[in-house]
Design an enzyme around this catalytic site. Structure first.
Site, PDB file in Angstrom:
ATOM      1  CD  GLU A   1       5.816   5.431  -3.292  1.00  0.00           C
ATOM      2  OE1 GLU A   1       4.686   4.571  -3.500  1.00  0.00           O
ATOM      3  OE2 GLU A   1       6.738   4.864  -3.493  1.00  0.00           O
TER       4      GLU A   1
ATOM      5  CD  GLU B   1       8.810   2.978  -0.056  1.00  0.00           C
ATOM      6  OE1 GLU B   1       8.786   2.361  -1.228  1.00  0.00           O
ATOM      7  OE2 GLU B   1       8.051   3.474   0.637  1.00  0.00           O
TER       8      GLU B   1
HETATM    9  C1  GAL Z   1       6.528   1.687  -3.177  1.00  0.00           C
HETATM   10  C2  GAL Z   1       5.737   1.894  -1.664  1.00  0.00           C
HETATM   11  C3  GAL Z   1       6.020   0.709  -0.920  1.00  0.00           C
HETATM   12  C4  GAL Z   1       5.895  -0.596  -1.537  1.00  0.00           C
HETATM   13  C5  GAL Z   1       7.115  -0.581  -2.835  1.00  0.00           C
HETATM   14  C6  GAL Z   1       7.158  -1.638  -3.558  1.00  0.00           C
HETATM   15  O1  GAL Z   1       5.903   2.718  -4.100  1.00  0.00           O
HETATM   16  O2  GAL Z   1       5.778   2.873  -1.115  1.00  0.00           O
HETATM   17  O3  GAL Z   1       5.068   0.568   0.168  1.00  0.00           O
HETATM   18  O4  GAL Z   1       4.865  -1.113  -2.228  1.00  0.00           O
HETATM   19  O5  GAL Z   1       6.764   0.528  -3.607  1.00  0.00           O
HETATM   20  O6  GAL Z   1       8.196  -1.644  -4.658  1.00  0.00           O
END
Ligand code: GAL
Length: 657
Positions: free
Chosen positions: A150, A307
């Site tokens: 990110e 994710e």
């Molecule tokens: C994302 C991040 C992950 C984790 C996740 C939690 O933004 O890439 O590492 O922190 O959020 O929701």
């Protein structure tokens, strides 16, 4: 195929074995297999574990993890750990720390605490990326490289002296000489003229509103610094493993500060992280929009959901758990809208650290939990949906989206603080979603020719060539809907000459004589029972026909909505904020002009998306729904002869005949 070495829909998540004793790893892998996991992201935040001291590497544990995964048929998305520089880097190179707009040096103990322009950070990041590449490029389990995490999420911009110097170099490259820069930044205003490059600073906190062109350039510069860092790591990885695609997880649309149109051509696979906004009742519509916009960044090709969450996150004020079936609906919406893989943050719920209350595929409660059952059910559903992979999504309309315009419209001292770019896009998108129309997103200068209808929500910053692109589209027979405060400024936030909306006047057949924003909470009535708020304008038609007028408010009696035949097409203009069903007053007749029929025959809350020969029907309501469809039902194995029943909260996928 987005990941050539993976012959299935990708399924899995972030795996952080370093947070667990090695005895747990075989259990992890066994459970991954039980859940249908075929891809995990490893090493995202492992820099300090891999290089505990400068130039001292400990790869043994990662070797073991990769062997274990590969030996069990689970492919690896190997990350470079550069989003979490180790404590020694910050300690030895204090100049690599992040400095905020107020000049405060931020402390260690989180992640992304580095200055993106720091040469020390860059050298160390390249070194660890190269180490990983040399060691694992040939690993048979490696199918994808995951650079960083990110970009710009926590450190979109740094205001330190190193960044300031890099900003000057960037400006020199952009403008060539100071006279050009002074002109572009409008420095005759408030006596800001620069006579030496050394005088130029990043837009640090100022006593009152700072120069908008300076701020825009600093946003561009900062985003470019991250992109430069990405390219450097990507090129190292490509050198060692040319066949393995390289990605980095974007945050669409949560991240405002990266212009992802510019990242699109840089990654081999577009991948995205998406988290539901728990407080929003319509968050499944925002989810659909994020997926469609991600597909836009991917050039309307398949992409990877890197994710999302199985249930609650941990970083919102109130972290709402997903209800039964929501995980499946969310995931399959991404699939319907072009994702060829569904990954979660994270595999196993953490016991410690900032994210211990974040959901995971394997919750704290283990396998006797609803989440685990949903996770394993989804894994097997994806097996049944394997043929969907690689197919294109069929869209009905396009919306124009632009990060730079988003930046610009929300800088200081706009005519109203209620101008909200994301709100406008989301409102128009939600109307289309409710009309069961599928949306592609296109950049302002992108190819619009295949779409009968194009919607342009508040595109404040508009380049002349992008405006010409919109005009060509309408001239060629397209129907365009433009909403208020569009086409106002150029790339330097300077007002287009000759009256608003600059390069759109001829196309829209009107001039906006004056902005007439509304007071907080004030509404205006339009013909036909339509209500606007936030904004009105004094619109002077120059060829356009008024379709609706203001009945009251500061523009009473004047046109609120206009229609203008232009070339072989039609351009609509909306000068106030219409919400929810009030958008009917414009979007319905515009659909009529475009010969598109909103699918009023389909039940409300039933999301219907066509992807290749597949029809996805996602029922977001607590009532069973029906729609006309014929074909093989992939999830239940049944056959549907003409009317498909989608039970409350369920998803059905038909291979249509
Ligand atoms: C994302 C991040 C992950 C984790 C996740 C939690 O933004 O890439 O590492 O922190 O959020 O929701």
């Amino acid at each position: 195929m987005i990941i050539p070495r993976l012959d299935r829909i990708a399924y899995g998540g972030d795996y952080n074995p370093e947070q667990w004793p090695p005895e747990v790893w075989p259990q992890d892998v066994r459970l991954m297999r039980a859940a249908g996991v075929n891809l995990v992201t490893v090493g995202v935040f492992s820099w300090a574990e891999l290089e505990p001291r400068p130039d001292e590497y400990e790869f043994g544990w990662l070797d073991e993890v990769l062997e274990l995964l590969h030996g069990n048929g689970i492919a690896v998305d190997l990350a470079t750990p550069t989003a979490a520089p180790p404590a020694w880097l910050a300690h030895r190179h204090p100049g690599s720390r992040l400095v905020d707009r107020d000049g405060r040096v931020l402390g260690f103990g989180a992640r992304q605490g580095f200055c993106p322009s720091s040469p020390d950070y860059r050298a160390r990041a390249a070194a660890i990326a190269e180490r990983l590449a040399t060691r694992y490029a040939g690993h048979p389990g490696l199918v994808l490289w995951h650079v960083h995490n990110e970009y710009g999420g926590a450190n979109p911009a740094c205001y330190c002296p190193v960044s300031a110097a890099a900003f000057r170099v960037w400006l020199d490259r952009r403008y060539g000489d100071l006279a050009e820069l002074n002109a572009a930044w409008g420095t005759t205003f408030w006596g800001q003229r620069y006579s030496d490059w050394a005088e130029i600073e990043p837009p640090r906190r100022t006593p009152t509103a700072g120069n908008p062109a300076q701020q825009l350039d600093f946003l561009r510069f900062s985003a470019d610094e991250h992109l430069t860092n990405f390219r450097a790591e990507r090129d190292i990885l490509r050198r060692y493993s040319p066949g393995v695609p390289v990605t980095t997880n974007l945050m669409i649309p949560a991240c405002k500060t990266m212009d992802y149109w510019r990242w699109a051509g840089e990654v081999d696979v577009v991948s995205n992280d998406h988290y539901l906004r728990a407080e929003s009742a319509d968050n499944h519509i925002e989810l659909a929009m994020a997926a469609d916009l991600t597909r836009g960044v991917a050039g309307q090709s398949p992409w990877l959901l890197m994710e999302h969450s199985t249930s609650a996150v941990n970083w919102q004020p109130r972290n709402i758990a997903k209800r039964a079936g929501e995980l499946r609906r969310n995931s399959l919406t991404h699939l319907a809208r072009g994702a060829d893989g569904l990954l979660f943050f994270q595999w196993r719920a953490a016991r410690f650290g900032q994210e211990k209350f974040h959901s995971a595929m394997l919750p704290h409660g283990g396998t006797d939990t609803g989440i685990w059952r949903e996770v394993t059910a989804l894994g097997s559903a994806l097996g049944a949906l394997a043929q969907v992979r690689g197919t294109p999504v069929a869209a009905d309309v396009s919306m124009v989206w632009d990060w730079e315009s988003w930046w610009a419209v929300e800088l200081d001292w706009r005519p109203s603080v209620d101008l909200d770019y994301l709100e406008r896009v989301t409102a128009c998108y939600a109307w289309l979603w409710r009309a069961h129309l599928t949306v592609d997103f296109t950049p302002p200068g992108g190819d619009l020719s295949g779409y009968p209808l194009v919607i342009v929500p508040s595109l404040y910053l508009l380049h002349a060539d992008a405006a010409a692109n919109l005009a060509d589209y309408v001239r060629g027979g397209g129907t365009l809907v433009v909403s208020y405060f569009s086409g106002i400024v150029d790339a330097n936030d300077a007002v287009h000459p000759g009256g608003h909306p600059g390069p759109l006047r001829e196309l829209l057949g009107l001039v906006v004589e004056e902005f007439r924003p509304l007071r907080a909470g004030e509404t205006v009535r339009l013909d036909g029972g339509t209500t606007g708020d936030v904004w009105t304008e004094l619109v002077r038609p120059r060829g356009a026909t008024p379709v609706l007028r203001y009945l009251d408010g500061p523009a009473a009696g004047e046109p609120a909505v206009t229609r203008h035949p232009f070339g072989a097409g039609v351009a609509w203009y909306v000068s106030t904020r219409l919400r929810g069903e009030d958008l009917d007053a414009v979007l319905r007749p515009a659909c009529g002009d475009a010969a598109i029929a909103p699918r009023d025959d389909l039940p409300a809350g039933l999301e219907v998306v066509r992807r290749g020969p597949f029809l996805f029907a996602i029922n977001h309501t607590d009532q069973d729904a029906k729609l006309p469809a014929a074909g093989t039902e992939l999830l239940t194995g049944g056959h549907c002869a003409g009317l498909l029943r989608v039970p409350a909260g369920e998803v059905r996928v038909i291979r249509t005949e």
